[in-house]
Scaffold this motif. Structure first.
Motif, short mmCIF file in Angstrom:
data_model
loop_
_atom_site.label_atom_id
_atom_site.label_comp_id
_atom_site.label_asym_id
_atom_site.label_seq_id
_atom_site.Cartn_x
_atom_site.Cartn_y
_atom_site.Cartn_z
N UNK A 77 0.82 -1.22 0.00
CA UNK A 77 0.00 0.00 0.00
C UNK A 77 0.85 1.27 0.00
N UNK A 78 1.95 1.24 0.74
CA UNK A 78 2.79 2.43 0.85
C UNK A 78 4.24 1.99 0.68
N UNK A 83 8.54 8.87 0.16
CA UNK A 83 7.39 8.21 -0.44
C UNK A 83 7.61 8.06 -1.95
N UNK A 125 6.12 6.15 -5.81
CA UNK A 125 5.06 5.48 -6.57
C UNK A 125 5.63 4.19 -7.20
N UNK A 145 -3.03 -0.07 6.18
CA UNK A 145 -3.49 0.00 7.57
C UNK A 145 -4.57 1.07 7.61
N UNK A 146 -5.76 0.71 8.09
CA UNK A 146 -6.85 1.68 8.02
C UNK A 146 -7.76 1.72 9.23
N UNK A 147 -7.44 0.98 10.27
CA UNK A 147 -8.36 0.89 11.40
C UNK A 147 -8.34 2.12 12.28
N UNK A 148 -9.46 2.32 12.97
CA UNK A 148 -9.52 3.46 13.88
C UNK A 148 -10.17 3.04 15.18
N UNK A 201 -10.05 9.88 13.15
CA UNK A 201 -10.26 8.71 14.01
C UNK A 201 -11.21 7.77 13.28
N UNK A 202 -11.07 7.76 11.97
CA UNK A 202 -11.97 7.02 11.09
C UNK A 202 -11.47 5.60 10.87
N UNK A 203 -12.30 4.78 10.24
CA UNK A 203 -11.89 3.39 10.01
C UNK A 203 -12.04 2.99 8.55
N UNK A 204 -12.13 3.97 7.65
CA UNK A 204 -12.17 3.61 6.24
C UNK A 204 -11.32 4.57 5.43
N UNK A 216 -11.49 8.85 5.21
CA UNK A 216 -10.24 9.54 5.54
C UNK A 216 -9.82 10.51 4.43
N UNK A 273 -4.15 9.16 11.66
CA UNK A 273 -3.61 7.94 12.26
C UNK A 273 -4.47 6.77 11.83
N UNK A 274 -3.85 5.59 11.78
CA UNK A 274 -4.57 4.36 11.47
C UNK A 274 -3.86 3.22 12.18
N UNK A 313 -2.42 11.21 -1.15
CA UNK A 313 -1.24 10.59 -1.76
C UNK A 313 -0.83 9.32 -1.03
N UNK A 314 -0.93 9.37 0.30
CA UNK A 314 -0.55 8.22 1.12
C UNK A 314 -1.42 7.02 0.81
N UNK A 315 -2.70 7.26 0.53
CA UNK A 315 -3.63 6.16 0.26
C UNK A 315 -3.89 5.96 -1.24
#
Lengths: 74, 277
Positions: A44-45, A52, A54, A71-74, B166-169, B173, B190-191, B211-213
Motif C-alpha cells: 500500500x505504501x 514516499x 510510486x 493500515x486503516x483501522x480506527x 479517528x476514522x476506520x475507512x 479519511x 492515524x490508522x 497521496x498516502x492512500x
C-alpha cells in the motif's frame, strides 16, 4: 543491480524482514515489490531511501525500498 | 457584588495560585455563567483553573488560551476517537465536534474508551459528549450522529481550526483530508491494525493523505490489515496519544514534527520508523 528491500508489519509473515534483491538495470519500484513476493495490492505504501515513492518510479543501485501493507483501522 | 475576575483572583490566591473547582462552581451560581465562560474570563485575566496546573509548564498560559479558543473536529468516536476526545478534553480544548454514525456494541469493549456495559447500544458521539461533561465541563462537545462523507464534510469542518482522523475507512479519511485542505486547516492522520500503526500531519492545503492512500483501494478495498488482525487496547490508545500531542503542539503554535512525515510503529517489536511524504 542490487537494492535493499525491507518489509514491514504483516508483510514479514512468511517472507523476510530485510534482504538484498538483485534486479536488472532500469527496474521499477513495482519490480522490487514483485521480486519480494508481495502482491501489488498488499504494497500500500512504499518508500525509497526514506521518501514516499510510486510503483512506477525507477530504481538505482543501492536504493533502500521499504514496503508497508494497508493500515486503516480506527 | 465584586467582578467575576475579582472573585476568581481572590479564589486563586487563597488556593495558592490556581482556581479550584469549588470556586468555579460557586462562580457559576453567583454570576450565572457557564463553566466555559468562567474559564474564558479566568484565562483572559491570566488566571489558570487548577485542572490545568500540570499543563502550564509545557504549553504556558498562551498555549492554554489557544486551546480554550480552539474548535477541533474529531471524525470517529471509537478506538482512536474515544481516546482522542478524552485527551483533548483533559488538555482544555474548548470545543470539539464529535462525529460518528454508530452505537456501541460488545465488539468495541476491548479497546474503545467510551464503551462500557452502560453505554452498549448508545450512540458513540453522544457518549463522547457525556464523557467530556464529566471530565471537563468547560469544554463543549457538539455530538453529530452521522457518517462523514462528501455531502457533509465541508459543513462539519466549518469554524474548525483542526481536524483529527479517528476514522476506520480509506474513503472517509481521504474525503475529510481533502475537505480540511479546502478549508486550509491541518489534518492529523492515524490508522491502526493489531500491533501496527501509522500517524502523520497533513499541513494546510496539502494532499498528503490522498497521496498516502493512492495505492490503497485500487482493488476496491476500503480497509486494511485490521480486517484480519483486529485492534486491541494498546494500538488505538498509542495512536490517539500521538494525535493529541500533535494537536496540542499545533494549536499552541509550537508546530508538530509529524508534519509532512509518516511515523510507523510495531508495538510488539517495540520499533518505529519515520519517512518523508
Amino acid at each position: 543491480m542490487q537494492i535493499a528491500v525491507k518489509l514491514f508489519a504483516t508483510l514479514r509473515d512468511g517472507r523476510f524482514e530485510s534482504a538484498p534483491i538483485e534486479l536488472p538495470i532500469g527496474a521499477l519500484v513495482s519490480d522490487a515489490i514483485e521480486a519480494a513476493g508481495v502482491p501489488p495490492k498488499d504494497a500500500a505504501v512504499v518508500f525509497v531511501n526514506g521518501r514516499h515513492a510510486e510503483p512506477g518510479r525507477p530504481l538505482s543501485p543501492g536504493d533502500a525500498v521499504a514496503i508497508f501493507p494497508p493500515v486503516g483501522g480506527g | 457584588m465584586e467582578s467575576i475576575v475579582g472573585y476568581l483572583t481572590a479564589a486563586a490566591q487563597a488556593a495558592g495560585g490556581f482556581i479550584p473547582w469549588s470556586a468555579e462552581l460557586e462562580a457559576a451560581g453567583r454570576y450565572g455563567l457557564s463553566h466555559r465562560e468562567i474559564e474564558a474570563a479566568a484565562l483572559k485575566a491570566g488566571l489558570v483553573p487548577a485542572r490545568y496546573a500540570r499543563n502550564i509548564g509545557t504549553i504556558g498560559l498562551e498555549g492554554q488560551r489557544a486551546l480554550h479558543r480552539a474548535r477541533v473536529l474529531v471524525a470517529g468516536c471509537g478506538g482512536l476517537g474515544g481516546n482522542v476526545i478524552e485527551g483533548l478534553a483533559r488538555l482544555g480544548v474548548g470545543s470539539v465536534v464529535a462525529v460518528d454514525p454508530d452505537a456501541f456494541d460488545e465488539s468495541n469493549m476491548n479497546r474503545q474508551l467510551l464503551c462500557t456495559v452502560e453505554s452498549l447500544g448508545r450512540p458513540k458521539a453522544e457518549e463522547a459528549a457525556r464523557r467530556v461533561a464529566q471530565v471537563n465541563p468547560a469544554a463543549i462537545v457538539t455530538a453529530v450522529r452521522a457518517r462523514l462523507g462528501p455531502d457533509n464534510a465541508d459543513e462539519l469542518l466549518a469554524a474548525c481550526d483542526l481536524a483529527i482522523d479517528a476514522l476506520d475507512s480509506v474513503s472517509a479519511r481521504v474525503c475529510l483530508s481533502e475537505a480540511a485542505a479546502r478549508r486550509g486547516i491541518p489534518f492529523i492522520h492515524a490508522a491502526v491494525a493489531g500491533w501496527y500503526g501509522q500517524a502523520s500531519v497533513q499541513a494546510p492545503g496539502s494532499a498528503l493523505v490522498a497521496g498516502l492512500y493512492a495505492g490503497a483501494g485500487a482493488d476496491g478495498a476500503d480497509r486494511g490489515e485490521e480486517t484480519r488482525l483486529g485492534n486491541q487496547s494498546y494500538g488505538p490508545a498509542f495512536a490517539a496519544a500521538l494525535e493529541v500531542a500533535a494537536a496540542c503542539a499545533i494549536l499552541c503554535g509550537q508546530g508538530s514534527g509529524l508534519s509532512g512525515r509518516l511515523l510507523t510503529w510495531d508495538l510488539k517489536a517495540g520499533s518505529s520508523a519515520g519517512f518523508d511524504l
